[in-house]
Scaffold this motif. Structure first.
Motif, short mmCIF file in Angstrom:
data_model
loop_
_atom_site.label_atom_id
_atom_site.label_comp_id
_atom_site.label_asym_id
_atom_site.label_seq_id
_atom_site.Cartn_x
_atom_site.Cartn_y
_atom_site.Cartn_z
N ALA A 1 0.83 -1.21 0.00
CA ALA A 1 0.00 0.00 0.00
C ALA A 1 0.86 1.26 0.00
O ALA A 1 0.36 2.37 -0.20
CB ALA A 1 -0.92 -0.01 1.22
N ILE B 1 3.22 4.17 -1.32
CA ILE B 1 3.23 4.83 -2.64
C ILE B 1 4.68 4.88 -3.07
O ILE B 1 5.46 5.69 -2.57
CB ILE B 1 2.63 6.24 -2.55
CG1 ILE B 1 1.16 6.13 -2.11
CG2 ILE B 1 2.75 6.96 -3.88
CD1 ILE B 1 0.52 7.45 -1.78
N GLY C 1 -0.09 0.78 -4.14
CA GLY C 1 -0.44 2.12 -3.63
C GLY C 1 -0.23 3.20 -4.67
O GLY C 1 -1.02 4.14 -4.77
N GLU D 1 -2.92 3.08 -7.26
CA GLU D 1 -4.17 3.66 -6.77
C GLU D 1 -4.19 5.19 -6.80
O GLU D 1 -5.25 5.80 -6.68
CB GLU D 1 -4.48 3.10 -5.36
CG GLU D 1 -5.06 1.70 -5.46
CD GLU D 1 -4.92 0.85 -4.20
OE1 GLU D 1 -5.38 -0.31 -4.23
OE2 GLU D 1 -4.35 1.35 -3.21
N CYS D 2 -3.00 5.79 -6.94
CA CYS D 2 -2.92 7.25 -7.09
C CYS D 2 -3.24 7.68 -8.52
O CYS D 2 -3.40 8.87 -8.79
CB CYS D 2 -1.52 7.75 -6.77
SG CYS D 2 -1.16 7.87 -5.04
N GLN E 1 -5.45 8.02 -11.79
CA GLN E 1 -6.86 7.96 -12.17
C GLN E 1 -7.07 7.65 -13.65
O GLN E 1 -8.18 7.38 -14.07
CB GLN E 1 -7.54 9.28 -11.79
CG GLN E 1 -7.96 9.29 -10.33
CD GLN E 1 -7.57 10.59 -9.64
OE1 GLN E 1 -7.37 11.62 -10.29
NE2 GLN E 1 -7.45 10.54 -8.33
N ALA F 1 -2.80 13.90 -7.01
CA ALA F 1 -3.44 12.79 -6.29
C ALA F 1 -2.48 12.26 -5.23
O ALA F 1 -2.88 11.95 -4.10
CB ALA F 1 -3.83 11.69 -7.26
N MET F 2 -1.21 12.17 -5.60
CA MET F 2 -0.21 11.66 -4.67
C MET F 2 -0.10 12.58 -3.46
O MET F 2 0.02 12.14 -2.32
CB MET F 2 1.14 11.58 -5.38
CG MET F 2 2.11 10.67 -4.68
SD MET F 2 3.76 10.99 -5.28
CE MET F 2 3.78 10.05 -6.72
N LYS G 1 -2.34 14.20 -2.07
CA LYS G 1 -3.45 13.95 -1.15
C LYS G 1 -3.25 12.65 -0.37
O LYS G 1 -3.63 12.53 0.78
CB LYS G 1 -4.77 13.86 -1.94
CG LYS G 1 -5.29 15.22 -2.33
CD LYS G 1 -6.62 15.08 -3.07
CE LYS G 1 -6.81 16.25 -4.02
NZ LYS G 1 -7.54 15.87 -5.24
N HIS G 2 -2.64 11.64 -1.07
CA HIS G 2 -2.51 10.32 -0.44
C HIS G 2 -1.28 10.18 0.47
O HIS G 2 -1.30 9.38 1.39
CB HIS G 2 -2.42 9.23 -1.53
CG HIS G 2 -3.74 8.95 -2.17
ND1 HIS G 2 -4.21 9.69 -3.24
CD2 HIS G 2 -4.71 8.04 -1.89
CE1 HIS G 2 -5.39 9.23 -3.60
NE2 HIS G 2 -5.72 8.23 -2.80
N LEU G 3 -0.21 10.90 0.14
CA LEU G 3 1.03 10.73 0.91
C LEU G 3 0.81 11.12 2.36
O LEU G 3 0.24 12.16 2.65
CB LEU G 3 2.15 11.58 0.32
CG LEU G 3 2.88 11.06 -0.91
CD1 LEU G 3 3.90 12.10 -1.38
CD2 LEU G 3 3.57 9.74 -0.64
N LYS G 4 1.33 10.27 3.24
CA LYS G 4 1.25 10.62 4.66
C LYS G 4 2.53 11.32 5.04
O LYS G 4 3.62 10.80 4.79
CB LYS G 4 1.09 9.35 5.49
CG LYS G 4 -0.23 8.65 5.25
CD LYS G 4 -0.34 7.39 6.09
CE LYS G 4 -1.45 6.50 5.57
NZ LYS G 4 -1.01 5.70 4.41
#
Lengths: 164, 304
Positions: free
Chosen positions: B123, B125, B140, B143-144, B146, B251-252, B254-257
């Motif tokens: 999961a 990225i 992961g 999933e970033c 689209q 998108a990344m 938004k997803h990156l922690k």
């Protein structure tokens, strides 16, 4: 006003000077730097395959179009992509020769040493690594025709020249 | 003294002929061109890149293509000791169709043993590329994306790292010198045990230089921006929308922690990359969705 004789002489003279650049007087030898590549009838990956060429084989340059080179090997002639070739000589060499002294500059030596299958095996055993997946991955090969239909099916069209 | 016109014409003709020839030769010898013709990089930038490549040429470039291949295989094995492959033949076939097609449109379509792609079951990225042409992309990361264009942008960026030889440049210079100058034993197919131990250690350290850079520390920002630039060239040339790279980075973002051990750690922030990319592509415009392309992309993504 124009002195035709001088102009013509000049043109002929300059053309002669330019010849070595379009048709090299001294043969240019290139070396295949990939495991296997193909010599094709046209400067394109869709061109029909004339023959296969292999790592360290030498070919003679006949025509240079930048990304594609027309070359000959024995009686075979055809186009090979520039990235499969190098102007450096790749020397297959074993024995005692020191790579530093034994190889002229501009040559790459496939010395008895270097990073090779034997070192990979040592590295694998020492670190208990598994190369099975690497081997499997390396087997996935897509043919040019599959690429063509992939592009077509996805309506992926390269821009026309001048669009860029 | 009045110079006749005819001399002038001859001189101009000479200059045109000879300079034309010179350009052809240059174009042919520049193996690392990153697309000045496409207008993505100006000549000054191209000159700087070529200069830096030439300066390093005495070092990592002296590995034979076969040695680079063995380095890359081992780097791949290390990646696969940390991540499991995603076992799905259809999705791996799809990513190879896309990736190998992109590589063929690049400046370096041929590499010792070809380009090969694999999805990793994680999961995180992340994406990695080995000097031998192996490219790994995590679930992961997929999933970033689209669109297929966005996935193409990720793969083009990794292909660029390979072509710009970023991995090899992570190897310590002394190790390279050692690897390229040690003597071989006469008539011996195998190394002597002492030599072999030393060579193995050197090989191992070289691989670790690459994997620790790639997985833990990341390349320099400059390398990442260079890879983005080349990715834009590849995408344009084949017919994907380069704005997809920006879309993927959004998108990344938004997803990156924050503080994560993946792309968050090893790459410049998506925002800084987007700013650089927009200098090449113009301001971001939403990527148009092509129905057929999107349908096959979604069919694949659904399998994750």
């Amino acid at each position: 006003m124009f002195n035709l004789k001088i102009v013509l002489t000049g043109i002929i003279f300059v053309s002669l000077m330019a010849i070595p650049c379009f048709a090299p007087a001294a043969e240019t030898i290139l070396t295949v730097q990939v495991k296997e590549s193909q010599m094709r009838t046209t400067p394109s990956f869709l061109g029909k395959i004339v023959t296969r060429v292999f790592y360290t084989e030498r070919v003679t340059l006949l025509e240079d179009r930048g990304a594609w080179k027309r070359v000959s090997k024995g009686r075979a002639q055809g186009w090979i992509h520039a990235s499969a070739l190098t102007a450096r000589k790749i020397v297959l060499r074993s024995g005692k020769t020191n790579v530093r002294t034994g190889v002229a500059s501009g040559e790459l030596a496939l010395a008895g040493k270097g990073f090779n299958a034997q070192l990979e095996a040592e590295f694998r055993n020492k670190n208990q690594l598994d190369f099975t997946q690497v081997d499997r991955m390396e087997k996935i090969t897509i043919r040019s025709e599959q690429m063509e239909s992939f592009l077509k099916e996805g309506l992926i069209v390269p821009p026309q020249e001048g669009d860029l | 003294m009045k110079v006749p016109y005819s001399y002038f014409i001859v001189a101009v003709f000479a200059i045109i002929t000879l300079s034309g020839c010179h350009t052809v030769q240059n174009a042919a010898t520049l193996a690392t061109s990153v697309g000045t013709t496409t207008g993505v990089i100006d000549t000054q930038q191209a000159a700087a890149i070529q200069k830096s490549v030439a300066a390093l040429a005495k070092t990592f470039e002296d590995f034979t293509p076969e040695q680079q291949y063995y380095i890359g295989r081992s780097v791949g094995a290390v990646v696969l000791s940390r991540y499991k492959p995603y076992q799905n033949d259809q999705i791996n076939q799809y990513i190879n169709l896309l990736g190998q097609t992109l590589a063929q449109a690049s400046d370096m379509p041929e590499i010792f043993n070809g380009y090969h792609f694999l999805v990793l079951d994680s999961a995180d990225i992340n994406a990695f590329a080995t000097p031998s042409g192996l490219v790994f992309v995590t679930r992961g990361m997929l999933e970033c994306c689209q669109t297929e264009d966005a996935l193409a942008a990720v793969l083009a960026h990794e292909i660029a790292h390979i072509q710009l030889k970023h991995g090899l440049q992570a190897i310590n210079r002394e190790r390279i010198t050692y690897a390229l100058t040690t003597t071989a034993t006469e008539g011996a197919k195998a190394f002597g045990s002492q030599e072999l131990a030393e060579m193995t250690k050197n090989f191992e350290d070289s691989i670790m230089n690459i994997t620790s850079t790639m997985i833990n520390n990341g390349y320099s920002r400059a390398f990442e921006y260079q890879a983005d630039q080349s990715a834009v060239v590849i995408l344009r040339r084949i017919g994907y929308d380069p704005h997809a790279l920006v879309e993927m980075l959004m998108a990344m973002g938004k997803h990156l922690k924050p503080g994560g051990a993946d792309f968050a750690k090893t790459h410049p922030s998506p925002q800084s990359r987007i700013e650089k990319i927009e200098k090449l592509t113009g301001s971001y415009k939403k990527v148009a969705v092509v129905e057929q392309r999107q349908a096959r992309f979604l069919r694949m993504i659904k399998r994750l």
